[in-house]
Design an enzyme around this catalytic site. Structure first.
Site, PDB file in Angstrom:
ATOM      1  N   ILE A 102       0.396  -1.237  -0.297  1.00 38.48           N
ATOM      2  CA  ILE A 102       0.490   0.038  -0.274  1.00 38.48           C
ATOM      3  C   ILE A 102       1.156   1.113   0.102  1.00 38.48           C
ATOM      4  O   ILE A 102       1.183   2.234  -0.621  1.00 38.48           O
ATOM      5  CB  ILE A 102      -1.144   0.196   1.235  1.00 38.48           C
ATOM      6  CG1 ILE A 102      -1.768  -1.206   1.618  1.00 38.48           C
ATOM      7  CG2 ILE A 102      -2.354   0.825   0.870  1.00 38.48           C
ATOM      8  CD1 ILE A 102      -3.040  -1.399   2.286  1.00 38.48           C
ATOM      9  N   ASP A 130      12.527  -0.750   6.710  1.00 38.92           N
ATOM     10  CA  ASP A 130      13.087  -1.709   6.351  1.00 38.92           C
ATOM     11  C   ASP A 130      13.291  -2.724   5.724  1.00 38.92           C
ATOM     12  O   ASP A 130      14.275  -3.147   6.207  1.00 38.92           O
ATOM     13  CB  ASP A 130      13.273  -1.959   7.837  1.00 38.92           C
ATOM     14  CG  ASP A 130      12.234  -2.730   8.313  1.00 38.92           C
ATOM     15  OD1 ASP A 130      11.078  -3.054   7.327  1.00 38.92           O
ATOM     16  OD2 ASP A 130      11.584  -3.385   9.800  1.00 38.92           O
ATOM     17  N   SER A 133       9.350  -6.927   4.439  1.00 41.65           N
ATOM     18  CA  SER A 133       8.569  -6.669   3.699  1.00 41.65           C
ATOM     19  C   SER A 133       8.244  -6.022   2.916  1.00 41.65           C
ATOM     20  O   SER A 133       7.921  -6.323   1.632  1.00 41.65           O
ATOM     21  CB  SER A 133       6.989  -7.019   5.056  1.00 41.65           C
ATOM     22  OG  SER A 133       6.622  -5.852   5.054  1.00 41.65           O
ATOM     23  N   GLN A 180       3.109  -3.850  11.467  1.00 41.67           N
ATOM     24  CA  GLN A 180       3.825  -5.685  11.284  1.00 41.67           C
ATOM     25  C   GLN A 180       1.937  -5.810  10.973  1.00 41.67           C
ATOM     26  O   GLN A 180       0.831  -5.546  11.824  1.00 41.67           O
ATOM     27  CB  GLN A 180       3.930  -5.847  12.290  1.00 41.67           C
ATOM     28  CG  GLN A 180       3.877  -7.591  12.666  1.00 41.67           C
ATOM     29  CD  GLN A 180       2.523  -8.741  12.360  1.00 41.67           C
ATOM     30  OE1 GLN A 180       2.651  -9.098  11.394  1.00 41.67           O
ATOM     31  NE2 GLN A 180       1.840  -8.710  13.373  1.00 41.67           N
ATOM     32  N   ILE A 181       1.732  -6.221   9.690  1.00 42.31           N
ATOM     33  CA  ILE A 181       0.182  -6.121   9.357  1.00 42.31           C
ATOM     34  C   ILE A 181       0.222  -8.015   9.011  1.00 42.31           C
ATOM     35  O   ILE A 181      -1.398  -7.994   8.979  1.00 42.31           O
ATOM     36  CB  ILE A 181       0.427  -6.446   7.396  1.00 42.31           C
ATOM     37  CG1 ILE A 181       1.269  -6.566   6.668  1.00 42.31           C
ATOM     38  CG2 ILE A 181       1.368  -4.957   7.232  1.00 42.31           C
ATOM     39  CD1 ILE A 181       1.908  -7.112   5.053  1.00 42.31           C
ATOM     40  N   TYR A 183      -3.124  -7.609  16.209  1.00 41.11           N
ATOM     41  CA  TYR A 183      -3.726  -6.584  15.686  1.00 41.11           C
ATOM     42  C   TYR A 183      -4.434  -5.259  15.505  1.00 41.11           C
ATOM     43  O   TYR A 183      -4.143  -4.112  15.227  1.00 41.11           O
ATOM     44  CB  TYR A 183      -3.401  -6.771  13.746  1.00 41.11           C
ATOM     45  CG  TYR A 183      -3.711  -6.325  12.862  1.00 41.11           C
ATOM     46  CD1 TYR A 183      -2.232  -5.637  11.940  1.00 41.11           C
ATOM     47  CD2 TYR A 183      -4.698  -5.835  12.382  1.00 41.11           C
ATOM     48  CE1 TYR A 183      -2.270  -4.886  11.495  1.00 41.11           C
ATOM     49  CE2 TYR A 183      -4.747  -5.311  11.083  1.00 41.11           C
ATOM     50  CZ  TYR A 183      -3.610  -4.999  10.712  1.00 41.11           C
ATOM     51  OH  TYR A 183      -3.713  -3.365   9.395  1.00 41.11           O
ATOM     52  N   LYS A 212      -3.668  -1.763  16.390  1.00 44.88           N
ATOM     53  CA  LYS A 212      -4.533  -0.318  15.733  1.00 44.88           C
ATOM     54  C   LYS A 212      -5.231   0.521  16.220  1.00 44.88           C
ATOM     55  O   LYS A 212      -5.189   1.990  16.201  1.00 44.88           O
ATOM     56  CB  LYS A 212      -5.022  -1.178  14.199  1.00 44.88           C
ATOM     57  CG  LYS A 212      -4.327  -1.596  13.282  1.00 44.88           C
ATOM     58  CD  LYS A 212      -3.248  -0.927  12.627  1.00 44.88           C
ATOM     59  CE  LYS A 212      -2.292  -1.194  11.028  1.00 44.88           C
ATOM     60  NZ  LYS A 212      -1.824   0.053  10.773  1.00 44.88           N
ATOM     61  N   PHE A 222     -11.557 -21.591   2.966  1.00 39.72           N
ATOM     62  CA  PHE A 222     -12.161 -22.017   3.875  1.00 39.72           C
ATOM     63  C   PHE A 222     -13.232 -21.518   4.400  1.00 39.72           C
ATOM     64  O   PHE A 222     -13.409 -20.758   4.186  1.00 39.72           O
ATOM     65  CB  PHE A 222     -10.703 -21.753   4.860  1.00 39.72           C
ATOM     66  CG  PHE A 222      -9.586 -21.449   5.017  1.00 39.72           C
ATOM     67  CD1 PHE A 222      -9.360 -22.492   5.512  1.00 39.72           C
ATOM     68  CD2 PHE A 222      -8.624 -20.936   4.163  1.00 39.72           C
ATOM     69  CE1 PHE A 222      -8.272 -22.573   5.040  1.00 39.72           C
ATOM     70  CE2 PHE A 222      -7.203 -20.829   4.194  1.00 39.72           C
ATOM     71  CZ  PHE A 222      -6.645 -22.889   4.420  1.00 39.72           C
ATOM     72  N   ARG A 226     -11.522 -21.212   9.772  1.00 37.64           N
ATOM     73  CA  ARG A 226     -11.007 -21.209  10.831  1.00 37.64           C
ATOM     74  C   ARG A 226     -11.051 -20.818  11.914  1.00 37.64           C
ATOM     75  O   ARG A 226     -12.043 -19.787  11.944  1.00 37.64           O
ATOM     76  CB  ARG A 226      -9.990 -20.174   9.643  1.00 37.64           C
ATOM     77  CG  ARG A 226      -8.616 -21.163   8.748  1.00 37.64           C
ATOM     78  CD  ARG A 226      -7.556 -20.452   7.787  1.00 37.64           C
ATOM     79  NE  ARG A 226      -8.407 -18.703   7.485  1.00 37.64           N
ATOM     80  CZ  ARG A 226      -7.842 -18.631   7.352  1.00 37.64           C
ATOM     81  NH1 ARG A 226      -6.467 -18.351   6.291  1.00 37.64           N
ATOM     82  NH2 ARG A 226      -8.729 -17.462   6.168  1.00 37.64           N
TER      83      ARG A 226
END
Length: 325
Positions: free
Chosen positions: A14, A34, A37, A77-78, A144, A148, A204, A275
């Site tokens: 993004i 960094d 990813s 961290q996504i 996560y 946020k 799933f 899941r």
């Protein structure tokens, strides 16, 4: 003199689209990433690139001394599953990393506006039926989303107590070219690669769970508008938060079928056990973004998926050609 923007995470999926948008608008663009990813190939040619982590002293110095008009903060961290497995790592990047950036903005004394990339689907939870408005209760299921939400509270604090200019964009499931298979909408990248491999698409559960899929180019435009439009007065948590989505619920089954149609592939769909903890339904009401930012999604799901599949197909062909050259 051109205005300047720092895009954290600007080598990522993004973030690189956001950087491209500001370049196209004539801004001076600096990217902090960094490369954990992100990819250097995603960087706009005209952007200044600084390699570094948002938790570092170097990142703090860059922000403090950079005199940026805007910071689009996307470095994070996504992976929701990783946040469940390692919530300390998730909080270190997503909460402490953001605080490092915001404290540097405060120390700079410069009137920088920070546009934070938050989440919609992972923030509101599954208790109220979609489409979710910004005022819906916040009940994130995973660390996560909790991180946020914590950052959004901090942004409201920095606005009220320190007078900083902040805004939060709560994304739906963002997809598009350059996407990796992680994050909330990674299924699109996974499906594209499986179609190119001639492998079945794995769904799933019964595939009737819904998500709000929003195209990366539309998200980049939302960032630019949030950076440049007049904002509501500072105040409560949701005062400067905006949902960025399509307001449409799309089932995973529909996503798979649409991708098969636009790609022309005939790979079968296979079903696997559901899941645990997966959100059942998600869509975001975007009336506030339309009214305040003048933003609305422009790219349809079929067109966006076709663009995304074409990107993966072209990249695979290019890499194959380079390997045999």
């Amino acid at each position: 003199m051109a205005k300047s923007v720092l895009v954290t995470g600007g080598a990522g999926f993004i973030g690189s689209h956001v950087a491209d948008r500001f370049v196209a608008e004539g801004w001076t663009v600096t990217i902090l990433d960094d490369l954990s990813s992100g990819r250097e190939e995603n960087l706009p040619a005209s952007a200044r690139f600084v390699r570094g982590c948002i938790t570092s002293a170097e990142a703090s110095a860059l922000v403090r001394d950079g005199r940026f008009d805007v910071i689009c903060h996307l470095a994070a961290q996504i992976d929701v599953r990783r946040s469940v497995n390692d919530p300390v790592y998730d909080a270190t990047r997503n909460v402490l990393g953001t605080l490092n950036i915001m404290e540097a903005v405060r120390a700079s004394g410069y009137p920088t506006r920070t546009v934070f990339s938050s989440t919609g689907g992972a923030l509101y939870g599954d208790f109220d039926p979609p489409p979710s408005t910004e005022a819906f209760s916040k009940d994130p299921e995973a660390p996560y989303g909790i991180a946020k939400l914590a950052v959004e509270y901090y942004l409201a604090y920095y606005g009220r107590v320190h007078g900083l200019e902040t805004v939060a964009l709560r994304y739906g499931n963002v997809y598009g070219p350059r996407q990796d298979p992680h994050g909330e909408a990674g299924v699109v990248a996974i499906f594209c690669n499986r179609l190119l491999d001639g492998r079945p698409l794995t769904v799933f559960g019964d595939g009737e769970q819904t998500r709000d899929y929003v195209y990366a180019g539309d998200v980049a435009r939302a960032n630019f508008l949030a950076a440049t439009r007049e904002l509501p007065p500072k105040g409560r948590l949701d005062a400067r938060a905006f949902n960025i989505g399509t307001s449409l619920e799309t089932t995973v089954n529909t996503l798979a079928e649409t991708l098969r149609t636009v790609s022309g592939a005939t790979a079968p769909i296979e079903y696997a056990p559901a899941r645990a903890g997966e959100l059942a339904r998600s869509a975001l009401q975007t009336d506030k973004a339309r009214a305040v930012l003048g933003w609305a999604p422009e790219v349809s799901l079929a067109d966006g998926l076709a663009n995304t599949y074409r990107f993966f197909a072209d990249r695979r062909a290019r890499l194959a050609a380079e390997a045999t050259a």
